[in-house]
Write a protein that holds these residues in place. Structure first.
Motif: not given
Length: 349
Positions: A8-18, A103-108
């Motif tokens: 659930d926490t992994l998707f916070l940056p997507l949910a916030s628009g970051a 230019g890609g982004i890695v999220v963990a």
């Protein structure tokens, strides 16, 4: 909460628009798991990889595109759920960086008590400046758009951490993150020394890991003609194949081998003369004796009428009642060093 806080926490940056979700299958999700994100985000934009069979099966049931990325594939967004074992986690972060486009982004994301601070520091070492958020006793951390900030020498170094390597004075090979990956497990060793040399015919090892117990069956039981290794973690199959090929070669016998990426709790496709197991009893930190009980039930269903089950377990685990309900004869073989070895035969149909 759906019970998977790191997911659930992994998707916070997507949910916030970051972070923006790319179009057209532009996101790679390493160690993906099914959860609330499947209802919040268009699953067709994600290419997912998962090597743990129960989690992979759940994703397949949800209709997710489940396939490992090709060596040359690059993605504008790579999501990852690093495991607790640090070498395995570093190798996963390195793969995430390697599959990221220019230019890609890695999220963990990781639980705080399963290495979140270390994971955040490791990603920063690989990729330079990062951002992070905390929620649900977890941290999610992500890179700036990748380019010249990536330490590719470190990516290469950490990618190699997932390779099989010798353990136990060279007797076996294993890789980080597998059960008891860097040693011979004490419980499995206790079961091995008490296996009777009269085991014969076709044998299954449930939850085989890198193959130690199956190798001991071949080594100690000359009448065994076939061994099937069942393992839910796909990453274990390669070292298991190497270890069993070696022990069969050394035995100078014709022993048929099969290596199955399989969730044992769903049942077995074959019938066996004997089954051996050191069954799992937790996913994460909490005890889940129902996992071991499911292994016992599966073994009873898959044994020939005169077949026998040999298992080892932590002494406190409540397996005896189920064994007595499924087998006519249940014999405690030994209790030692906090473990118990149990033999059962004579199926109750």
């Amino acid at each position: 909460m759906d019970g998977d806080a790191a997911l659930d926490t992994l998707f916070l940056p997507l949910a916030s628009g970051a972070i923006r979700l790319p179009d057209d299958r532009g996101a790679l999700f390493l160690r993906a798991r099914a959860g609330a994100w499947l209802h919040a985000w268009p699953r067709e934009r994600f290419q997912c990889e998962q090597t743990f069979k129960p989690s992979a099966d759940a994703l397949m049931r949800a209709g997710v595109n489940l396939e490992p990325p090709g060596d040359a594939q690059r993605f504008p967004l790579v999501l990852a759920l690093p495991p607790r074992q640090r070498e395995e986690a570093r190798a996963l972060l390195a793969r995430a960086a390697r599959h990221s486009a220019q230019g890609g982004i890695v999220v963990a994301s990781q639980l705080n008590n399963e290495g979140a601070r270390s994971g955040e520091a490791d990603l920063e070492r690989l990729a330079g400046s990062i951002q992070s958020l905390s929620k649900h006793h977890c941290r999610v951390f992500w890179t700036a758009p990748l380019g010249g900030n990536v330490d590719w020498a470190l990516v290469d170094e950490w990618s190699a951490l997932d390779a099989s390597r010798p353990i136990a004075d060279g007797r076996f090979v294993s890789r980080p993150g597998l059960f008891a990956w860097d040693r011979i497990d004490m419980a499995s060793a206790l079961l091995a020394v008490h296996l009777p040399d009269t085991l014969a015919g076709r044998v299954a090892d449930l939850g085989a890991g890198y193959g130690y117990l199956a190798a001991e069956v071949v080594r100690r039981c000359p009448r065994v003609t076939a061994v099937d290794l069942y393992e839910a973690e796909q990453r274990a199959l390669e070292p298991a194949q190497s270890n069993l090929a070696r022990v069969v070669r050394d035995s100078a016998r014709d022993v048929a081998l099969d290596f199955l990426w399989h969730d044992v709790t769903t049942g077995l496709p074959h019938r066996y003369d004997a089954i051996v197991s050191n069954p799992p009893f937790h996913e994460g930190r909490a005890d889940q004796p129902e996992l071991g009980q499911a292994f016992i039930a599966t073994a009873a269903d898959a044994l020939a009428p005169d077949g026998q089950l040999w298992l080892v377990a932590n002494r406190h685990l409540p397996y005896e009642a189920l064994l007595a309900a499924r087998f006519v004869e249940v014999r405690p073989v030994v209790v030692q060093d906090g473990f118990k070895v149990i033999a059962a035969k004579g199926l109750r149909r």
